[in-house]
Design a protein around this motif. Structure first.
Motif, PDB file in Angstrom:
ATOM      1  N   MET A  40       0.825  -1.209   0.000  1.00 33.73           N
ATOM      2  CA  MET A  40       0.000   0.000   0.000  1.00 33.73           C
ATOM      3  C   MET A  40       0.854   1.253   0.000  1.00 33.73           C
ATOM      4  SD  MET A  40      -2.923  -1.023   2.759  1.00 33.73           S
ATOM      5  CE  MET A  40      -3.995   0.339   2.331  1.00 33.73           C
ATOM      6  N   THR A  41       0.317   2.285  -0.627  1.00 30.95           N
ATOM      7  CA  THR A  41       0.923   3.601  -0.541  1.00 30.95           C
ATOM      8  C   THR A  41       0.124   4.382   0.486  1.00 30.95           C
ATOM      9  OG1 THR A  41       1.520   3.527  -2.870  1.00 30.95           O
ATOM     10  CG2 THR A  41       1.523   5.681  -1.819  1.00 30.95           C
ATOM     11  N   VAL A  42       0.752   4.697   1.574  1.00 30.43           N
ATOM     12  CA  VAL A  42       0.067   5.386   2.653  1.00 30.43           C
ATOM     13  C   VAL A  42       0.490   6.841   2.639  1.00 30.43           C
ATOM     14  CG1 VAL A  42      -0.279   5.482   5.139  1.00 30.43           C
ATOM     15  CG2 VAL A  42       0.025   3.273   4.008  1.00 30.43           C
ATOM     16  N   GLY A  43      -0.490   7.720   2.622  1.00 30.37           N
ATOM     17  CA  GLY A  43      -0.208   9.153   2.632  1.00 30.37           C
ATOM     18  C   GLY A  43       0.249   9.622   3.993  1.00 30.37           C
ATOM     19  N   GLY A  44       0.473  10.897   4.099  1.00 25.47           N
ATOM     20  CA  GLY A  44       0.898  11.465   5.369  1.00 25.47           C
ATOM     21  C   GLY A  44      -0.148  11.272   6.448  1.00 25.47           C
ATOM     22  N   TYR A  45       0.282  11.197   7.645  1.00 32.61           N
ATOM     23  CA  TYR A  45      -0.612  10.973   8.775  1.00 32.61           C
ATOM     24  C   TYR A  45      -0.288  12.000   9.837  1.00 32.61           C
ATOM     25  CZ  TYR A  45      -2.523   8.689  12.933  1.00 32.61           C
ATOM     26  OH  TYR A  45      -3.210   8.416  14.085  1.00 32.61           O
ATOM     27  N   ASP A  46      -1.301  12.724  10.244  1.00 30.47           N
ATOM     28  CA  ASP A  46      -1.070  13.639  11.357  1.00 30.47           C
ATOM     29  C   ASP A  46      -2.058  13.311  12.462  1.00 30.47           C
ATOM     30  OD1 ASP A  46      -3.541  14.812  10.843  1.00 30.47           O
ATOM     31  OD2 ASP A  46      -2.720  16.614   9.985  1.00 30.47           O
ATOM     32  N   ARG A  47      -1.656  13.606  13.634  1.00 30.69           N
ATOM     33  CA  ARG A  47      -2.481  13.278  14.787  1.00 30.69           C
ATOM     34  C   ARG A  47      -2.353  14.416  15.791  1.00 30.69           C
ATOM     35  NH1 ARG A  47      -2.005   7.672  18.092  1.00 30.69           N
ATOM     36  NH2 ARG A  47      -3.526   8.144  19.674  1.00 30.69           N
ATOM     37  N   LEU A  48      -3.469  15.007  16.095  1.00 30.67           N
ATOM     38  CA  LEU A  48      -3.486  16.094  17.060  1.00 30.67           C
ATOM     39  C   LEU A  48      -3.995  15.554  18.385  1.00 30.67           C
ATOM     40  CD1 LEU A  48      -5.140  18.822  14.820  1.00 30.67           C
ATOM     41  CD2 LEU A  48      -2.707  18.532  15.305  1.00 30.67           C
ATOM     42  N   ARG A  49      -3.275  15.835  19.440  1.00 31.78           N
ATOM     43  CA  ARG A  49      -3.703  15.368  20.756  1.00 31.78           C
ATOM     44  C   ARG A  49      -3.748  16.557  21.715  1.00 31.78           C
ATOM     45  NH1 ARG A  49      -3.238  10.503  23.135  1.00 31.78           N
ATOM     46  NH2 ARG A  49      -3.306   8.803  21.684  1.00 31.78           N
ATOM     47  N   SER A  50      -4.928  16.819  22.181  1.00 34.61           N
ATOM     48  CA  SER A  50      -5.107  17.835  23.206  1.00 34.61           C
ATOM     49  C   SER A  50      -6.472  17.619  23.826  1.00 34.61           C
ATOM     50  CB  SER A  50      -5.024  19.241  22.605  1.00 34.61           C
ATOM     51  OG  SER A  50      -5.450  20.191  23.565  1.00 34.61           O
ATOM     52  N   ARG A  51      -6.554  17.664  25.117  1.00 34.40           N
ATOM     53  CA  ARG A  51      -7.867  17.494  25.733  1.00 34.40           C
ATOM     54  C   ARG A  51      -8.730  18.730  25.536  1.00 34.40           C
ATOM     55  NH1 ARG A  51      -6.675  18.086  32.150  1.00 34.40           N
ATOM     56  NH2 ARG A  51      -4.466  18.256  31.807  1.00 34.40           N
ATOM     57  N   HIS A  52      -8.126  19.837  25.080  1.00 36.29           N
ATOM     58  CA  HIS A  52      -8.863  21.074  24.871  1.00 36.29           C
ATOM     59  C   HIS A  52      -9.296  21.263  23.418  1.00 36.29           C
ATOM     60  CE1 HIS A  52      -7.662  22.072  28.913  1.00 36.29           C
ATOM     61  NE2 HIS A  52      -6.404  21.839  28.577  1.00 36.29           N
ATOM     62  N   ARG A  54     -11.123  20.033  20.031  1.00 36.34           N
ATOM     63  CA  ARG A  54     -12.164  19.150  19.534  1.00 36.34           C
ATOM     64  C   ARG A  54     -12.105  19.108  18.008  1.00 36.34           C
ATOM     65  NH1 ARG A  54     -11.742  17.970  24.031  1.00 36.34           N
ATOM     66  NH2 ARG A  54     -13.164  18.374  25.735  1.00 36.34           N
ATOM     67  N   GLU A  55     -12.613  18.040  17.415  1.00 35.58           N
ATOM     68  CA  GLU A  55     -12.569  17.868  15.960  1.00 35.58           C
ATOM     69  C   GLU A  55     -13.189  19.067  15.239  1.00 35.58           C
ATOM     70  OE1 GLU A  55     -11.538  16.312  12.411  1.00 35.58           O
ATOM     71  OE2 GLU A  55     -10.965  15.481  14.353  1.00 35.58           O
ATOM     72  N   GLN A  57     -13.005  22.061  15.912  1.00 35.46           N
ATOM     73  CA  GLN A  57     -12.124  23.217  15.965  1.00 35.46           C
ATOM     74  C   GLN A  57     -10.946  23.105  14.999  1.00 35.46           C
ATOM     75  OE1 GLN A  57     -11.435  22.680  20.181  1.00 35.46           O
ATOM     76  NE2 GLN A  57     -12.413  24.644  20.603  1.00 35.46           N
ATOM     77  N   VAL A  58     -10.839  22.008  14.309  1.00 35.44           N
ATOM     78  CA  VAL A  58      -9.711  21.778  13.414  1.00 35.44           C
ATOM     79  C   VAL A  58     -10.118  22.117  11.988  1.00 35.44           C
ATOM     80  CG1 VAL A  58      -8.122  20.047  12.512  1.00 35.44           C
ATOM     81  CG2 VAL A  58      -8.819  19.946  14.894  1.00 35.44           C
ATOM     82  N   ALA A  59      -9.350  22.984  11.328  1.00 37.51           N
ATOM     83  CA  ALA A  59      -9.573  23.296   9.915  1.00 37.51           C
ATOM     84  C   ALA A  59      -8.374  22.763   9.137  1.00 37.51           C
ATOM     85  CB  ALA A  59      -9.711  24.800   9.720  1.00 37.51           C
ATOM     86  N   ARG A  60      -8.644  21.942   8.156  1.00 43.70           N
ATOM     87  CA  ARG A  60      -7.588  21.347   7.339  1.00 43.70           C
ATOM     88  C   ARG A  60      -7.696  21.902   5.925  1.00 43.70           C
ATOM     89  NH1 ARG A  60      -5.516  17.419  10.459  1.00 43.70           N
ATOM     90  NH2 ARG A  60      -6.864  16.315  11.895  1.00 43.70           N
ATOM     91  N   PRO A  61      -6.620  21.849   5.152  1.00 42.49           N
ATOM     92  CA  PRO A  61      -6.694  22.304   3.762  1.00 42.49           C
ATOM     93  C   PRO A  61      -7.806  21.559   3.024  1.00 42.49           C
ATOM     94  CG  PRO A  61      -4.432  21.814   4.372  1.00 42.49           C
ATOM     95  CD  PRO A  61      -5.319  21.361   5.508  1.00 42.49           C
ATOM     96  N   GLY A  62      -8.638  22.306   2.321  1.00 40.57           N
ATOM     97  CA  GLY A  62      -9.713  21.683   1.575  1.00 40.57           C
ATOM     98  C   GLY A  62     -10.961  21.406   2.394  1.00 40.57           C
ATOM     99  N   SER A  63     -10.940  21.711   3.677  1.00 41.43           N
ATOM    100  CA  SER A  63     -12.127  21.501   4.508  1.00 41.43           C
ATOM    101  C   SER A  63     -12.733  22.864   4.827  1.00 41.43           C
ATOM    102  CB  SER A  63     -11.775  20.762   5.796  1.00 41.43           C
ATOM    103  OG  SER A  63     -10.988  21.574   6.630  1.00 41.43           O
ATOM    104  N   SER A  64     -13.955  22.848   5.291  1.00 42.67           N
ATOM    105  CA  SER A  64     -14.591  24.110   5.678  1.00 42.67           C
ATOM    106  C   SER A  64     -13.935  24.625   6.957  1.00 42.67           C
ATOM    107  CB  SER A  64     -16.089  23.923   5.858  1.00 42.67           C
ATOM    108  OG  SER A  64     -16.333  22.842   6.725  1.00 42.67           O
ATOM    109  N   ALA A  65     -14.074  25.901   7.189  1.00 41.23           N
ATOM    110  CA  ALA A  65     -13.437  26.536   8.359  1.00 41.23           C
ATOM    111  C   ALA A  65     -14.015  25.980   9.650  1.00 41.23           C
ATOM    112  CB  ALA A  65     -13.665  28.045   8.310  1.00 41.23           C
ATOM    113  N   ALA A  66     -13.229  26.112  10.705  1.00 40.72           N
ATOM    114  CA  ALA A  66     -13.675  25.652  12.025  1.00 40.72           C
ATOM    115  C   ALA A  66     -14.934  26.403  12.418  1.00 40.72           C
ATOM    116  CB  ALA A  66     -12.574  25.883  13.062  1.00 40.72           C
ATOM    117  N   ARG A  67     -15.804  25.723  13.115  1.00 36.69           N
ATOM    118  CA  ARG A  67     -17.075  26.339  13.533  1.00 36.69           C
ATOM    119  C   ARG A  67     -17.000  26.852  14.921  1.00 36.69           C
ATOM    120  NH1 ARG A  67     -20.266  21.327  10.945  1.00 36.69           N
ATOM    121  NH2 ARG A  67     -18.705  21.163   9.417  1.00 36.69           N
TER     122      ARG A  67
END
Length: 67
Positions: A40-52, A54-55, A57-67
């Motif tokens: 398999m060709t696996v793309g980049g993987y990022d992982r955000l860890r913070s108890r503060h 929430r999903e 609150q995360v804006a990624r390239p190509g996604s809608s802005a955080a709400r």
């Protein structure tokens, strides 16, 4: 074979069947997973860890802005 190894074996065989038309080779589940991952060709993987953070609150390239 331990129950953990049986579960790994079963999951690896199901994954193989989902990805290939032919039946899985007769090897143990760990070796089969290794074989699957090497092909398999696996793309980049990022992982955000913070108890503060929430999903919503995360804006990624190509996604809608955080709400």
């Amino acid at each position: 074979m331990s129950s953990r190894e049986q579960i790994i074996d079963q999951e690896a065989r199901e994954l193989w069947r989902a990805l290939h038309d032919e039946p899985p080779p007769e090897i143990n589940g760990s070796a089969l997973l290794e074989m699957i991952l090497q092909s398999m060709t696996v793309g980049g993987y990022d992982r955000l860890r913070s108890r503060h953070l929430r999903e919503g609150q995360v804006a990624r390239p190509g996604s809608s802005a955080a709400r």
